[in-house]
Scaffold this motif. Structure first.
Motif, short mmCIF file in Angstrom:
data_model
loop_
_atom_site.label_atom_id
_atom_site.label_comp_id
_atom_site.label_asym_id
_atom_site.label_seq_id
_atom_site.Cartn_x
_atom_site.Cartn_y
_atom_site.Cartn_z
N UNK A 119 47.04 -1.48 64.17
CA UNK A 119 45.75 -1.77 63.57
C UNK A 119 44.88 -2.61 64.50
N UNK A 120 45.50 -3.55 65.22
CA UNK A 120 44.75 -4.36 66.19
C UNK A 120 44.14 -3.46 67.26
N UNK A 129 43.64 8.86 58.05
CA UNK A 129 44.43 8.39 59.19
C UNK A 129 45.15 7.09 58.87
N UNK A 130 46.11 6.78 59.68
CA UNK A 130 46.92 5.58 59.48
C UNK A 130 46.11 4.31 59.67
N UNK A 131 45.05 4.37 60.51
CA UNK A 131 44.22 3.20 60.75
C UNK A 131 42.91 3.27 59.97
N UNK A 132 42.76 4.30 59.13
CA UNK A 132 41.50 4.47 58.42
C UNK A 132 41.23 3.42 57.37
N UNK A 133 42.29 2.93 56.74
CA UNK A 133 42.15 1.89 55.71
C UNK A 133 43.43 1.07 55.69
N UNK A 134 43.35 -0.24 55.47
CA UNK A 134 44.54 -1.10 55.54
C UNK A 134 45.72 -0.68 54.67
N UNK A 135 45.54 -0.21 53.42
CA UNK A 135 46.72 0.17 52.63
C UNK A 135 47.60 1.21 53.28
N UNK A 166 53.01 4.56 68.69
CA UNK A 166 51.61 4.61 68.28
C UNK A 166 50.93 3.27 68.55
N UNK A 167 51.65 2.17 68.28
CA UNK A 167 51.08 0.84 68.52
C UNK A 167 50.82 0.62 70.00
N UNK A 168 51.77 1.04 70.84
CA UNK A 168 51.59 0.90 72.28
C UNK A 168 50.41 1.70 72.79
#
Length: 473
Positions: free
Chosen positions: A90-91, A188-194, A294-296
């Motif tokens: 998310x960052x 998407x996974x980063x589209x919304x915090x939940x 994905x985070x990397x």
């Protein structure tokens, strides 16, 4: 001001009272003293989160104070979830979104997409829905709504000037912006915090990782069907033939005002495209590069923007030190607090104990429990923060699922998805609040359209998690 102070005092009093009660009364049968202490902390945090008597990110810091003092977890164990890999995904997403906003690429994309729509009331509503959803898949819902409003007003002024009887087009179009932002975030996974909070919860408590492309298997279909549903809800009463050539001219003029695409916009487009492809192909690539994540990928993209100049030969870069001051740090802390609470519940077997208490529901059909629980979450999130609601009820959903014969994935996924689908109240989501703040939409009109979408999305979520969930979770 007085109402706000009373809300603050009531929330604090109730939260502390619930916490103290777990010290006064003995632990229930089957639950140890440590688990009972976690119940007290969980109730304290739940009341604080749902009442927002203090900032929700401040509430998320409570485990760092109480769990070590109560002997539930060490400070190292308590702090570890605050560095969950999904938080860094998310960052990285925030950094990418900021680069897109800073260079103005999102505005160019919005005008490009809108220029493809038909210059009729129904065409404009559809164009605003699709454009807002597309951008909010990658950029925060609030930023997308704020960016889309001036564009929407510029287009709508033509209808208001030329066709006074179609003034209600304005309210429908503004709702299209709000609903498009909300629906696009689900994709998407980063589209919304939940979404990310659910993925982090599963990784932290079940050691199960949901990839970016994996989430899209359920997110994209829900968003696509949801956009169609929103369009049919909003288009009723709108003229499908009456249009104006002025819209096309105004969009063309707005595109000309942007000028040719800049060096920084080209660079952001390339980096963003490579990042998106990397996310979607990671399951294939990791056969040769096992350490890729994905985070990397997200963090790598964010770092690259600190190395690319805004213009050729310029000393300024696309992202600079002030980029971190614009990142909503509170959301990241909230993730950590929710995950730390979940870790404590797992270590003390509180989740198993809660599952036993729900055993009376074992005879109730799973679909019925799913409908009732998701419906409750959907209504609750109309009045509370969707992220705080998700953090509060994911452990409850996990415990409730233990009483069912099937896997817990449907209930967990339903919780996160339902928390993102608030269409009825101005306070339900930031996009709702943004468009309501224009003064062009009444509460009754938002409720009238929103309640139909809420019911449609409740059905859509239940069907999606039952049919597509097994392919994702």
């Amino acid at each position: 001001m007085v109402v706000g102070m009373n809300k603050h005092r009531t929330g604090v009093f109730l939260g502390v009272a619930f916490f103290v009660l777990t010290w006064i009364f003995p632990s229930p049968e089957g639950l140890g003293d440590t688990g009972w202490k976690v119940v007290g902390v969980a109730l304290l945090m739940a009341v604080f989160w749902l009442s927002e008597c203090i900032p929700i990110s401040a509430t998320a810091l409570i485990p760092l104070v109480l769990f070590p003092l109560l002997g539930v977890l060490s400070i190292r164990e308590t702090a570890a979830p605050y560095a969950n890999p999904l938080i860094f995904l998310f960052l990285g997403g925030f950094l990418i979104a900021h680069a897109i906003e800073k260079t103005g690429l999102h505005r160019r994309l919005a005008l490009l997409l809108l220029s493809r729509c038909h210059p009729t009331p129904r065409g404009i509503v559809l164009g605003l829905l699709i454009t807002s959803a597309t951008i909010s898949m990658w950029v925060s819902n609030t930023a997308t709504a704020l960016m889309m409003l001036p564009i929407a007003f510029s287009i709508l002024s033509l209808f208001v000037d030329e066709e006074p009887k179609n003034r209600h087009v304005s309210s429908r179009a503004l709702l299209a912006v709000a609903y498009g932002c909300t629906i696009g975030g689900v994709a998407t996974l980063i589209g919304t915090p939940p979404n990310a909070l659910l993925a982090a919860f599963l990784e932290e408590t079940r050691d199960y990782t949901i990839g970016f492309s994996q989430w899209m298997l359920i997110g994209i279909p829900i968003a696509a069907v949801g956009l169609v549903a929103a369009y049919f809800v909003l288009r009723s009463g709108l003229d499908r033939k009456k249009g104006t050539a002025g819209i096309e001219k105004r969009l063309q003029q707005a595109q000309r005002n942007l000028g040719p695409i800049s060096f920084s916009e080209k660079c952001v487009s390339i980096v963003f495209a490579v990042t998106a492809v990397a996310w979607m192909t990671r399951p294939i690539v990791e056969q040769w590069i096992p350490a890729i994540s994905d985070a990397g990928i997200a963090i790598a993209a964010g770092v690259v923007f600190f190395l690319i100049p805004m213009e050729k030969g310029s000393r300024g870069f696309i992202l600079e030190a002030d980029a971190f001051s614009k990142i909503p740090l509170g959301i990241l802390i909230l993730f950590g607090g929710g995950l730390s609470l979940a870790a404590a519940m797992k270590k003390t077997d509180l989740d198993d104990w809660m599952g036993v208490q729900f055993g009376a529901l074992s005879g109730v059909p799973e679909w019925m429990i799913l409908v009732l629980f998701c419906g409750f979450i959907l209504l609750l999130t109309e009045l509370t923060s969707n992220t705080a609601t998700t953090a509060t009820f994911l452990p409850v959903a996990a415990a409730l699922s233990l009483s069912l014969d099937s896997s817990e994935s449907a209930l967990l996924a339903g919780t996160a998805l339902a928390a993102s689908c608030a269409f009825m109240m101005p306070v339900g989501t930031p996009p709702n609040a943004v468009v309501y703040g224009t003064g062009q939409i009444g509460v009754r009109e938002m409720i009238r359209s929103g309640i139909r979408l809420n019911l449609l999305f409740l059905v859509l979520i239940v069907v999606a998690v039952k049919t597509l969930g097994p392919f994702v979770f």
